[in-house]
Write a protein that holds these residues in place. Structure first.
Motif: not given
Lengths: 307, 307
Positions: A181, A211, A213-215, A217-219, A221-224
């Motif tokens: 993160l 769950s 926490l990793f979101r 990171r994903a946000k 990458l995917l939603e800047q």
């Protein structure tokens, strides 16, 4: 200038803070260093202390030094007892005397608190709680001391009934500085909305916390998702998880918060979001009030023995 | 010896693994290095790969290389797409061609998967899922891939419907190696009872999870809890918290576990404790089955185009 009558010492894992106190518990001088318990071998404590307080010591006579915190841990200067809850936060008769080489000081370390039913320990916060009781009376039935290891404490009739420790601050540091993160949360800015919505989310569905926490990171990458939003969101998830676990401490209570300004502001806002009022106090003020209370009790005992 | 027809590459953050494959998808040779995506600049990927596979390359002709994993991340060799779920885990028409300097190889990177509703991403695991579908058919409706970042995946009709990522392995590493808990969990031994009871505890009261962490430290201090028990307890709390968050993935399902032996043993035991059966598969086998499936589909397409 009034005379230095005793010395108050707040000695944690990373910091050493000393205060020269007058007979009526005013701070006449203060000094601090980063000679925390964590960086000292047992035989280095005395010189670390003298380095700060030597200028305050008279040539003759011995000055009482009251120390609290991790200095009394097993890896500290000398191990001090734990008092088992329920107990008054500080019991003046239970101090541990340290044999110092320098005859000008008379060092005593206060006991920590422990809880056996749901295993837990504290060293240092109990003095702040004593300070709260000494200055605010029975005003608060629950105390929260946010930090590296946050403490929640239930009080009744001047006693600590039970308490619970959370590694919230340490987890925030590990996750924001050392985990995957870290790439997305490096910001000096804040985002109140993201913080409060993460608090609500964690309190409402604590089982989904991990769950979340990793979101982050994903946000990124995917939603800047911007770093300030990500950072506030991470903090909100962690503080929210702490609040989810401490409902029995804050539900329907008025909370005393003791901690550094920027941190307790976040806790106060999070509690407000849950409809809970809190009042904030400085840890330094509470520590000195607690240590002063102990010193006063010791003096009274000594005087009454003399009488 | 059969001829090398193509090369399978599993390229993660910390490792690079290459396999020389025959026309009927047998591994003819393999090689690996620690030239993971995390340690390479974009222009270093080709030479890192050639270092492993040069001995397998003919002087003339170009050999197809199919690569999956973090090599396709933004910080990788070349960014590959994400396929949005629901989708088949691998869609052969969606490969990203990499322009290599060496004319003897023809490198393609497989897309990862993303999920926008509850933001999440994966790169590499989707190929293992494709391998599971190719070898086991519709046997499993849920897959768990434990690891640094554990993935839970729901399948239906050959598609990934949704998935969720947990930083369980990374949190275990941070907490056991870098937090205050590290002093008490340093052991090569295990304690099944402590592990399973921590799993049950975390699943039954996930909101209390965070308070369970510091209790490991307190039990070490107050009850001399041995390090193997503390380590297994910490692991059980983390895996239990993951299971608490993934009930909709495992409740009433038969689970495929894909991961390294020692890790999936723990997951299988934890699931068993909750009354859930699972079957275990090797990530290497599943990755090769997945990549082979893609290669076969590509060959068929190419041949049918020729016809």
């Amino acid at each position: 200038m009034p005379q230095i009558e005793w010395i108050a010492v707040d000695w944690g894992t990373t910091h050493l803070r000393a205060y020269a106190m007058s007979a009526d518990h005013q701070v006449l001088a203060d000094a601090q260093s980063t000679d925390g318990m964590g960086s000292l071998a047992p035989d280095e404590f005395e010189s670390a202390l003298l380095q700060l307080i030597s200028p305050w010591l008279p040539e003759l006579g011995d000055i009482p030094v009251l120390a609290c915190g991790m200095v009394g841990a097993r890896q500290g200067w000398q191990e001090a007892d734990y008092l088992n809850v329920p107990t008054e936060p500080v019991v003046p008769s239970n101090l541990t005397r340290v044999s110092s080489l320098d005859a000008r000081i008379q060092v005593s370390i206060l006991p920590g608190l422990c809880q056996t039913h749901e295993a837990d320990v504290m060293r240092g916060e109990e003095v702040q709680i004593a300070g709260l009781l000494a200055t605010q009376g029975a005003e608060f039935s629950s105390v929260c001391l946010p930090g590296t290891h946050s403490k929640w404490v239930r009080l009744a009739q001047g006693q600590v009934i039970r308490f619970s420790t959370f590694m919230t601050g340490e987890m925030f540091a590990l996750l924001s500085e050392q985990s995957i993160l870290r790439h997305g949360v490096n910001s000096n800015e804040w985002d109140d909305t993201a913080f409060l919505s993460a608090v609500e989310q964690a309190v409402a569905a604590p089982e989904q916390w991990l769950s979340g926490l990793f979101r982050i990171r994903a946000k990124g990458l995917l939603e800047q998702m911007p770093a300030n939003t990500a950072r506030a969101h991470l903090s909100g998830l962690l503080i929210g998880a702490e609040l989810a676990a401490t409902q029995s401490y804050w539900q329907g209570q008025r909370i005393a918060l003791i901690g550094e300004d920027n941190l307790i502001e976040h806790y106060a806002a999070a509690l407000q979001q849950l409809g809970i009022d809190s009042e904030s106090f400085s840890p330094k003020t509470m520590t000195l009030a607690g240590l002063s209370d102990v010193y006063q009790a010791l003096t009274k005992t000594r005087n009454s023995h003399v009488t």
